[in-house]
Scaffold this active site. Structure first.
Site, short mmCIF file in Angstrom:
data_model
loop_
_atom_site.label_atom_id
_atom_site.label_comp_id
_atom_site.label_asym_id
_atom_site.label_seq_id
_atom_site.Cartn_x
_atom_site.Cartn_y
_atom_site.Cartn_z
N SER A 144 0.85 -1.19 0.00
CA SER A 144 0.00 0.00 0.00
C SER A 144 0.89 1.24 0.00
O SER A 144 2.01 1.19 0.52
CB SER A 144 -0.90 0.02 1.23
OG SER A 144 -1.48 1.30 1.43
N TYR A 160 -1.45 -1.06 10.34
CA TYR A 160 -1.63 -1.30 8.91
C TYR A 160 -0.43 -0.77 8.13
O TYR A 160 0.15 -1.47 7.28
CB TYR A 160 -2.92 -0.65 8.43
CG TYR A 160 -3.21 -0.84 6.96
CD1 TYR A 160 -3.93 -1.95 6.51
CD2 TYR A 160 -2.79 0.09 6.01
CE1 TYR A 160 -4.20 -2.14 5.16
CE2 TYR A 160 -3.06 -0.08 4.66
CZ TYR A 160 -3.77 -1.20 4.24
OH TYR A 160 -4.03 -1.37 2.91
#
Length: 201
Positions: A144, A160
């Site tokens: 990401s 995350y």
């Protein structure tokens, strides 16, 4: 048909980026095997595939290493090889308490890393064991953009971000180490994509 007859494992193929990837790979001639825990989503993906192969599935919990090891063996036995591994499965840890470092719950930290990093490591570990025997293979890991940039209050999920940053480092290490064995590894860092996971954002 650049992927014709390539045995391709796609994790998280039951929705979102995983589904789109499965559809694209199938249209290029790949034999798709989806690893996912969501039977309904996987069936919907398989029904949407167009190509010379019908697609296949193995339902499992990717955070459980024994299940991943068994699934990889099943693919290798069923198809005689593992050509491509695309690791897309993952998700937000907000429901377990992921957030800014000072507020992130310990449970949120651990479960987010299990979901986004440990599961991917298990797939790479057991996939590489078969690719080494073949002396060829390709791994594509989906990280990401939050793995390399900080997030404001809307994206303050630090477990995350840490998990996705670790995916980048792991992929670089795999790429460098296994290149002499005919195995390539690359990492993709998507931004915000219109998927079920990103609806809140």
């Amino acid at each position: 048909m650049q992927l014709e007859d390539k045995i391709t494992i796609i994790t998280g193929g039951g929705s979102g980026i995983g589904r789109a990837t499965a559809q694209l790979f199938a249209s290029e001639g790949a034999q798709i095997v989806i690893f996912d825990i969501d039977s309904v989503g996987v069936n919907q993906t398989l029904a949407s595939l167009s190509g010379k192969h019908s697609g296949d599935r193995i339902l499992l919990d990717l955070t459980q290493p024994a299940e991943v090891e068994a699934a990889m063996k099943e693919v290798a036995i069923r198809y005689s090889r593992v050509d491509v591994l695309v690791n897309i499965a993952g998700g937000s840890g907000r429901r377990w308490g992921d957030g800014p470092a000072d507020a992130c719950s310990l449970d949120g930290w651990q479960k987010t890393l299990d979901l986004n990093l440990n599961s991917l490591f298990y797939c790479c570990k057991y996939g590489l064991q078969h690719m080494l025997l073949q002396q060829h293979g390709v791994i594509v890991n989906v990280s990401s953009v939050l793995g390399i940039v900080g997030g404001d209050e809307d994206f303050a999920t630090h477990a995350y971000a840490a998990s996705k940053g670790a995916v980048i480092s792991l992929t670089r290490s795999i790429a460098a180490y296994y290149a002499p064995h005919g195995i390539r590894a690359n990492v993709i860092l998507p931004g915000l994509i219109a998927t079920p996971m990103s609806e809140r954002a």
